[in-house]
Write a protein that holds these residues in place. Structure first.
Motif, PDB file in Angstrom:
ATOM      1  N   CYS A   1       0.849  -1.196   0.000  1.00  0.00           N
ATOM      2  CA  CYS A   1       0.000   0.000   0.000  1.00  0.00           C
ATOM      3  C   CYS A   1       0.881   1.241   0.000  1.00  0.00           C
ATOM      4  O   CYS A   1       1.965   1.242   0.600  1.00  0.00           O
TER       5      CYS A   1
ATOM      6  N   CYS B   1       0.468   3.800   1.613  1.00  0.00           N
ATOM      7  CA  CYS B   1       0.621   4.387   2.958  1.00  0.00           C
ATOM      8  C   CYS B   1       1.898   3.875   3.636  1.00  0.00           C
ATOM      9  O   CYS B   1       2.355   4.465   4.604  1.00  0.00           O
TER      10      CYS B   1
ATOM     11  N   HIS C   1      -6.393  -0.400   4.287  1.00  0.00           N
ATOM     12  CA  HIS C   1      -6.615  -0.174   2.846  1.00  0.00           C
ATOM     13  C   HIS C   1      -6.511  -1.523   2.132  1.00  0.00           C
ATOM     14  O   HIS C   1      -7.326  -1.859   1.276  1.00  0.00           O
TER      15      HIS C   1
ATOM     16  N   CYS D   1      -2.316  -2.979   6.391  1.00  0.00           N
ATOM     17  CA  CYS D   1      -3.167  -1.825   6.691  1.00  0.00           C
ATOM     18  C   CYS D   1      -4.603  -2.116   6.280  1.00  0.00           C
ATOM     19  O   CYS D   1      -4.873  -3.056   5.545  1.00  0.00           O
TER      20      CYS D   1
HETATM   21 ZN   LIG Z   1      -2.542   1.427   3.476  1.00  0.00          ZN
END
Ligand SMILES: [Zn+2]
Length: 198
Positions: free
Chosen positions: A71, A73, A89, A87
């Motif tokens: 991801c 992030c 997501h 995460c």
């Molecule tokens: Zn993420």
């Protein structure tokens, strides 16, 4: 969206990540239910950020590569901490994929029998193309060495083909011609993943 499908999709996510918390699942579900996931290309998804879940960016990109999810992030300031985790997501993308898969079309035939000894055989050239899942329940243990079973075979494929099969039930051999009919994949999950109550 169907509640039954969502429940199954969550169940699969829980099975894949048994150590994840309830709040992890809940956050993935919120992302999914709010329709924040969009398939960008094969193995790439764009997830809209939700400030109420602590997202600092308007979008996040999730990729699936070599059997692993990544991801965007991970690249943020929290990245180092987050890298070792999955995460939400990613969890939301997995939920989205589970749902889409369960909602997809599949072609199926169901065979129910009651026997002590049983066997179902399909032509070898269909192996790989046609899948068979069976669910077995003991129904009579009068003869302890040879209990009787109720057996459900679920035969399915991604195309509407006709499958010739040989069914053996206590020495009785039958040739079957099974026309696989269209249904949704979650029906197979319902038939095979959960204990049978007939
Ligand atoms: Zn993420």
């Amino acid at each position: 969206m169907s509640r039954e499908l969502i429940d199954l999709a969550i169940e699969r996510l829980r099975e894949d990540f048994p150590n994840k918390s309830k709040s992890w699942i809940r956050r993935a579900l919120i992302r999914f239910m709010k329709g924040t996931i969009r398939e960008f290309s094969e193995n790439v998804w764009v997830v809209r950020g939700l400030p109420e879940l602590g997202d600092k960016y308007p979008t996040y990109v999730v990729r699936f590569k070599d059997g692993k999810y990544y991801c965007s992030c991970f690249e943020s300031s929290w990245g180092l901490r987050r890298k070792s985790e999955v995460c939400t997501h990613i969890a939301a993308v997995i939920l989205y994929r589970n749902y889409r898969r369960l909602d997809s079309d599949v072609y199926v035939s169901v065979v129910n029998i009651e026997c002590t000894d049983y066997y179902l055989e399909i032509p070898s050239e269909l192996r790989g193309k046609v899948r068979i899942v069976k669910s077995v329940k003991v129904i009579d243990t009068t003869d302890k060495l040879n209990p009787r079973h109720r057996v459900t075979y679920v035969i399915y494929a991604s195309e509407p083909i006709e499958v010739r099969a040989k069914l053996v039930c206590d020495g009785d051999v039958r040739e079957l011609s099974l026309k696989l009919a269209r249904t949704r994949r979650y029906m197979i999950e319902l038939l095979t993943h959960q204990p049978f109550q007939l």
